[in-house]
Design a protein around this motif. Structure first.
Motif, mmCIF file in Angstrom:
data_model
loop_
_atom_site.group_PDB
_atom_site.id
_atom_site.type_symbol
_atom_site.label_atom_id
_atom_site.label_comp_id
_atom_site.label_asym_id
_atom_site.label_seq_id
_atom_site.Cartn_x
_atom_site.Cartn_y
_atom_site.Cartn_z
ATOM 1 N N LYS A 132 -35.180 68.645 66.935
ATOM 2 C CA LYS A 132 -34.260 67.510 66.994
ATOM 3 C C LYS A 132 -32.798 67.956 67.029
ATOM 4 C CE LYS A 132 -33.247 63.192 64.622
ATOM 5 N NZ LYS A 132 -33.632 62.299 63.529
ATOM 6 N N GLU A 133 -32.421 68.859 66.141
ATOM 7 C CA GLU A 133 -31.021 69.305 66.077
ATOM 8 C C GLU A 133 -30.620 70.055 67.342
ATOM 9 O OE1 GLU A 133 -33.245 70.039 63.512
ATOM 10 O OE2 GLU A 133 -32.605 68.379 62.244
ATOM 11 N N LYS A 134 -31.531 70.892 67.837
ATOM 12 C CA LYS A 134 -31.228 71.667 69.040
ATOM 13 C C LYS A 134 -31.102 70.749 70.262
ATOM 14 C CE LYS A 134 -32.337 75.982 71.251
ATOM 15 N NZ LYS A 134 -33.221 77.145 71.268
ATOM 16 N N ILE A 135 -31.922 69.716 70.326
ATOM 17 C CA ILE A 135 -31.825 68.755 71.425
ATOM 18 C C ILE A 135 -30.448 68.102 71.413
ATOM 19 C CG2 ILE A 135 -32.669 66.530 72.286
ATOM 20 C CD1 ILE A 135 -35.490 67.449 71.289
ATOM 21 N N GLN A 136 -30.010 67.646 70.239
ATOM 22 C CA GLN A 136 -28.687 67.018 70.121
ATOM 23 C C GLN A 136 -27.576 67.993 70.513
ATOM 24 O OE1 GLN A 136 -27.883 63.924 69.749
ATOM 25 N NE2 GLN A 136 -30.000 63.307 69.533
ATOM 26 N N GLN A 137 -27.693 69.231 70.053
ATOM 27 C CA GLN A 137 -26.682 70.242 70.366
ATOM 28 C C GLN A 137 -26.618 70.486 71.871
ATOM 29 O OE1 GLN A 137 -27.819 74.202 69.470
ATOM 30 N NE2 GLN A 137 -25.748 75.017 69.553
ATOM 31 N N LEU A 138 -27.772 70.652 72.521
ATOM 32 C CA LEU A 138 -27.789 70.918 73.953
ATOM 33 C C LEU A 138 -27.295 69.710 74.757
ATOM 34 C CD1 LEU A 138 -31.077 72.980 74.306
ATOM 35 C CD2 LEU A 138 -28.739 73.779 74.724
ATOM 36 N N LYS A 139 -27.580 68.514 74.294
ATOM 37 C CA LYS A 139 -27.071 67.323 74.981
ATOM 38 C C LYS A 139 -25.551 67.299 74.986
ATOM 39 C CE LYS A 139 -30.749 63.890 74.391
ATOM 40 N NZ LYS A 139 -31.074 62.607 73.751
ATOM 41 N N GLN A 140 -24.947 67.843 73.935
ATOM 42 C CA GLN A 140 -23.490 67.839 73.820
ATOM 43 C C GLN A 140 -22.843 69.043 74.493
ATOM 44 O OE1 GLN A 140 -22.652 67.473 69.638
ATOM 45 N NE2 GLN A 140 -23.475 65.399 69.526
ATOM 46 N N SER A 141 -23.539 70.178 74.530
ATOM 47 C CA SER A 141 -22.903 71.406 75.002
ATOM 48 C C SER A 141 -23.359 71.866 76.385
ATOM 49 C CB SER A 141 -23.155 72.543 74.000
ATOM 50 O OG SER A 141 -24.544 72.844 73.947
ATOM 51 N N ASP A 142 -24.444 71.294 76.894
ATOM 52 C CA ASP A 142 -25.011 71.744 78.166
ATOM 53 C C ASP A 142 -25.162 70.540 79.090
ATOM 54 O OD1 ASP A 142 -26.754 72.522 80.249
ATOM 55 O OD2 ASP A 142 -27.870 73.884 78.956
ATOM 56 N N GLU A 143 -24.259 70.441 80.059
ATOM 57 C CA GLU A 143 -24.235 69.276 80.952
ATOM 58 C C GLU A 143 -25.545 69.130 81.734
ATOM 59 O OE1 GLU A 143 -23.052 65.806 82.578
ATOM 60 O OE2 GLU A 143 -21.979 66.901 81.034
ATOM 61 N N ALA A 144 -26.111 70.234 82.206
ATOM 62 C CA ALA A 144 -27.361 70.171 82.961
ATOM 63 C C ALA A 144 -28.500 69.647 82.078
ATOM 64 C CB ALA A 144 -27.712 71.538 83.541
ATOM 65 N N PHE A 145 -28.568 70.130 80.843
ATOM 66 C CA PHE A 145 -29.586 69.650 79.903
ATOM 67 C C PHE A 145 -29.383 68.161 79.650
ATOM 68 C CE2 PHE A 145 -31.405 68.681 75.807
ATOM 69 C CZ PHE A 145 -32.616 69.370 75.808
ATOM 70 N N ALA A 146 -28.150 67.757 79.433
ATOM 71 C CA ALA A 146 -27.846 66.351 79.156
ATOM 72 C C ALA A 146 -28.272 65.457 80.322
ATOM 73 C CB ALA A 146 -26.367 66.181 78.853
ATOM 74 N N GLN A 147 -28.019 65.896 81.545
ATOM 75 C CA GLN A 147 -28.398 65.103 82.719
ATOM 76 C C GLN A 147 -29.914 64.996 82.853
ATOM 77 O OE1 GLN A 147 -26.325 66.935 86.006
ATOM 78 N NE2 GLN A 147 -24.433 65.832 85.574
ATOM 79 N N MET A 148 -30.603 66.127 82.636
ATOM 80 C CA MET A 148 -32.070 66.103 82.699
ATOM 81 C C MET A 148 -32.643 65.229 81.585
ATOM 82 S SD MET A 148 -33.513 69.835 83.808
ATOM 83 C CE MET A 148 -32.630 70.769 82.572
ATOM 84 N N ALA A 149 -32.074 65.319 80.399
ATOM 85 C CA ALA A 149 -32.546 64.511 79.275
ATOM 86 C C ALA A 149 -32.353 63.022 79.558
ATOM 87 C CB ALA A 149 -31.835 64.912 77.985
ATOM 88 N N LYS A 150 -31.240 62.669 80.173
ATOM 89 C CA LYS A 150 -30.993 61.265 80.512
ATOM 90 C C LYS A 150 -32.000 60.781 81.556
ATOM 91 C CE LYS A 150 -27.588 57.912 82.159
ATOM 92 N NZ LYS A 150 -28.656 56.971 82.352
ATOM 93 N N GLU A 151 -32.224 61.590 82.589
ATOM 94 C CA GLU A 151 -33.198 61.212 83.610
ATOM 95 C C GLU A 151 -34.594 61.075 82.991
ATOM 96 O OE1 GLU A 151 -35.116 62.612 87.893
ATOM 97 O OE2 GLU A 151 -33.486 63.805 87.035
ATOM 98 N N TYR A 152 -34.946 62.014 82.103
ATOM 99 C CA TYR A 152 -36.237 61.959 81.414
ATOM 100 C C TYR A 152 -36.357 60.657 80.615
ATOM 101 C CZ TYR A 152 -40.043 63.145 78.252
ATOM 102 O OH TYR A 152 -41.214 63.117 77.542
#
Length: 80
Positions: free
Chosen positions: A16-36
């Motif tokens: 959970k914490e790593k997901i939140q961190q990557l959503k904030q610090s990694d634009e590609a991860f954040a975009q994929m997470a949003k699409e997911y």
């Protein structure tokens, strides 16, 4: 199971914490997470509400969600 929530937080509660961190610090991860998230919401809506859709379209949506989940999991495990 129909209408099951596949949100990343439910799929990977131990990250959970790593997901939140990557959503904030990694634009590609954040975009994929949003699409997911958007795909999961759309799929659940189709399942729960019985919205008519072709089997092919439904399978394509689910396949894309699985592909994104695999990519997101790989990024979670590799940290990038």
């Amino acid at each position: 199971m129909l209408g099951e929530n596949h949100a990343l937080m439910y799929e990977y509660p131990e990250h959970k914490e790593k997901i939140q961190q990557l959503k904030q610090s990694d634009e590609a991860f954040a975009q994929m997470a949003k699409e997911y998230h958007d795909l999961d919401h759309q799929i659940r809506g189709l399942e729960v509400n019985g919205v008519p859709t072709s089997d092919q379209h439904f399978v394509e949506l689910k396949a894309r969600r699985v592909s994104l989940k695999d990519q997101l999991h790989q990024r979670l495990m590799n940290g990038a």
